[in-house]
Design a protein around this motif. Structure first.
Motif, short mmCIF file in Angstrom:
data_model
loop_
_atom_site.label_atom_id
_atom_site.label_comp_id
_atom_site.label_asym_id
_atom_site.label_seq_id
_atom_site.Cartn_x
_atom_site.Cartn_y
_atom_site.Cartn_z
N TRP A 291 -39.21 41.35 81.16
CA TRP A 291 -38.99 41.41 79.71
C TRP A 291 -38.74 40.01 79.15
CZ3 TRP A 291 -36.00 46.28 77.69
CH2 TRP A 291 -36.68 47.43 78.13
N PHE A 292 -37.99 39.20 79.89
CA PHE A 292 -37.76 37.82 79.47
C PHE A 292 -39.08 37.08 79.36
CE2 PHE A 292 -36.87 33.35 80.43
CZ PHE A 292 -35.87 33.07 79.50
N LEU A 293 -39.97 37.27 80.34
CA LEU A 293 -41.29 36.65 80.30
C LEU A 293 -42.09 37.17 79.11
CD1 LEU A 293 -42.30 36.71 84.09
CD2 LEU A 293 -41.55 34.73 82.74
N TYR A 294 -41.96 38.47 78.80
CA TYR A 294 -42.66 39.03 77.66
C TYR A 294 -42.23 38.34 76.36
CZ TYR A 294 -44.48 43.00 80.35
OH TYR A 294 -45.14 43.80 81.24
N GLY A 295 -40.92 38.05 76.25
CA GLY A 295 -40.43 37.40 75.04
C GLY A 295 -41.08 36.05 74.82
N PHE A 296 -41.13 35.23 75.89
CA PHE A 296 -41.77 33.93 75.76
C PHE A 296 -43.29 34.06 75.69
CE2 PHE A 296 -37.63 32.35 76.93
CZ PHE A 296 -37.56 31.15 76.22
N HIS A 297 -43.82 35.11 76.28
CA HIS A 297 -45.26 35.39 76.17
C HIS A 297 -45.64 35.57 74.70
CE1 HIS A 297 -48.86 37.91 77.82
NE2 HIS A 297 -49.16 37.34 76.67
N ALA B 176 -50.49 21.33 74.79
CA ALA B 176 -51.07 21.38 76.13
C ALA B 176 -50.05 21.91 77.13
CB ALA B 176 -51.55 19.99 76.54
N ALA B 177 -48.79 21.46 77.01
CA ALA B 177 -47.74 21.94 77.92
C ALA B 177 -47.51 23.43 77.74
CB ALA B 177 -46.45 21.16 77.66
N LYS B 178 -47.55 23.89 76.49
CA LYS B 178 -47.33 25.32 76.25
C LYS B 178 -48.48 26.15 76.78
CE LYS B 178 -44.31 24.55 72.31
NZ LYS B 178 -44.17 24.52 70.84
N MET B 179 -49.68 25.65 76.71
CA MET B 179 -50.81 26.39 77.27
C MET B 179 -50.71 26.47 78.78
SD MET B 179 -53.99 25.11 74.84
CE MET B 179 -55.11 26.33 75.52
N VAL B 180 -50.24 25.39 79.41
CA VAL B 180 -50.04 25.42 80.86
C VAL B 180 -48.95 26.43 81.22
CG1 VAL B 180 -49.23 24.07 82.83
CG2 VAL B 180 -50.85 23.06 81.22
N LEU B 181 -47.86 26.43 80.46
CA LEU B 181 -46.78 27.39 80.70
C LEU B 181 -47.27 28.82 80.49
CD1 LEU B 181 -43.73 25.59 79.03
CD2 LEU B 181 -44.07 26.04 81.47
N PHE B 182 -48.09 29.01 79.46
CA PHE B 182 -48.62 30.35 79.19
C PHE B 182 -49.49 30.82 80.36
CE2 PHE B 182 -51.86 33.12 77.14
CZ PHE B 182 -51.00 34.13 76.72
N ALA B 183 -50.33 29.93 80.87
CA ALA B 183 -51.16 30.29 82.02
C ALA B 183 -50.30 30.59 83.25
CB ALA B 183 -52.14 29.15 82.33
N ARG C 64 -52.53 46.73 78.05
CA ARG C 64 -53.77 46.55 77.31
C ARG C 64 -54.10 45.06 77.15
NH1 ARG C 64 -52.19 49.65 72.13
NH2 ARG C 64 -54.11 48.71 71.31
N ALA C 65 -53.06 44.25 76.98
CA ALA C 65 -53.29 42.79 76.88
C ALA C 65 -53.86 42.25 78.18
CB ALA C 65 -51.99 42.08 76.52
N PHE C 66 -53.30 42.70 79.32
CA PHE C 66 -53.81 42.24 80.61
C PHE C 66 -55.25 42.69 80.83
CE2 PHE C 66 -49.14 42.58 81.96
CZ PHE C 66 -48.90 41.27 81.55
#
Length: 367
Positions: free
Chosen positions: A173-179, A148-155, A345-347
């Protein structure tokens, strides 16, 4: 909208083809013995599974399907041809379980034996040990809270992309890595949950908190995409290990086995990138995995030579390890993804999903 419906139609046809093909493999195995005869019988299916992902073009549906079909299913079928792997763990496996285990990133947990009496390190040879299976994370409420925490972080990360124009490129790019990490974990955990409901079995986790890795060996061998590790070990690592043991001896044998495993992983990633981008490979992804394979070989050799049993504090080791993986990903892994517009494309796909959900919600509330 028509394009999205066409992609869903193609997805249905692809997975129907997969189900029919695996049913054929399940059936012929009852009559064809393991070894070369069974290998020859499943090779046409392996070839088909390399072709099917070309029918999909979306980042999420195409990317996940190519991983499940061209990589996991094919490697499991090759093991199955020789009477090995998860498809042969149960001689009375049902067709439903065969289909699920063959093409989805799941591994059924083995029953645990009663815990033996503890031994001293000098008795069981664990002193100085640099590799081995890690304990799976505990399940239950902690696991639910974790996802649940990871889904919140992903959002939250998706919301951060609204400010891409003002954020530095390296931050993006850092955000892309964790994305990539969060997306993979959410997709694989969802698939595993569906399989758990269908099969009624406990399944092993796909990730083991890779951001806590204390070394490259810890990251690649025990924490990152554990399903891939468990498939590459019997298909690539162990055969090369057996061969190299006879050539260079037991002490050095793990080194070529490690590099061979990373070579195969590199080629499979290049293939998946081709499915996603439909552009000729630049081999940057290959350099990423070859470099990590070389660094891992050095790490293993140094640990054995120096008999290392402890390292820097865990927080320092984790920071260095994850930082190293991220920086090298900036060099070689992310650039080819950005060239075929994987992020844009993902967005666009997220926006299409949001628009569809909004439209369905509007119809429900207006009814």
């Amino acid at each position: 909208m028509e394009e999205n419906l066409g992609e869903l139609h193609n997805l249905l046809k692809v997975w129907l083809s997969v189900a029919i093909s695996l049913t054929y493999c399940y059936t012929v195995a009852r009559f064809i013995p393991k070894g070369l005869p069974r290998l020859l019988s499943v090779l046409p299916i392996v070839a088909l599974f390399f072709f099917l992902p070309l029918k999909l073009t979306s980042v999420h549906l195409g990317g996940s399907s190519s991983f499940f079909i061209a990589w996991l299913a094919n490697f499991k079928l090759l093991l199955f041809a020789f009477g090995k792997g998860p498809l042969c763990s149960d001689p009375d496996i049902s067709l439903l379980r065969f289909l699920t285990v063959a093409c989805l990133p799941i591994k059924i947990q083995q029953p645990h034996n009663p815990r033996p009496a503890p031994k001293a390190p000098h008795q069981n040879g664990d002193a100085g040990k640099v590799h081995g299976p890690s304990k799976p994370p505990r399940k239950g409420h902690k696991s639910i809270f974790n996802y649940a925490a990871k889904m919140v972080l992903f959002a939250a990360m998706l919301k951060c992309y609204d400010y891409r124009e003002v954020l530095p490129e390296k931050v993006i790019w850092f955000l892309y890595g964790f994305h990539i990490y969060f997306l993979l974990e959410i997709i694989l955990a969802t698939v595993a949950y569906v399989a758990r409901v269908l099969l009624g079995l406990e399944l092993e986790p796909q990730f083991n908190e890779p951001y806590l890795s204390t070394s490259l060996q810890d990251f690649w061998g025990r924490r990152w995409n554990i399903m891939v590790t468990s498939i590459l070990r019997p298909t690539v690592y162990e055969p090369i290990l057996g061969l190299s043991t006879r050539i260079v001896g037991r002490r050095l044998a793990p080194l070529p086995a490690v590099m061979g495993t990373f070579v195969v992983s590199a080629l499979m990633h290049e293939l998946i990138f081709y499915y996603l981008g439909r552009t000729p490979p630049t081999w940057e992804v290959t350099w990423f995995f070859l470099f990590h394979g070389l660094c891992l070989m050095v790490e293993i050799a140094l640990k054995k030579q120096l008999r290392v049993t402890t390292g820097p504090p865990r927080a320092v080791a984790s920071l260095l390890t994850v930082g190293f993986v991220m920086v090298t990903a900036f060099w070689w892994f992310l650039p080819p993804m950005l060239r075929f517009r994987a992020d844009e494309r993902a967005f666009e796909e997220y926006a299409a999903i949001a628009a569809y959900a909004k439209g369905v919600g509007g119809k429900i509330f207006n009814a």
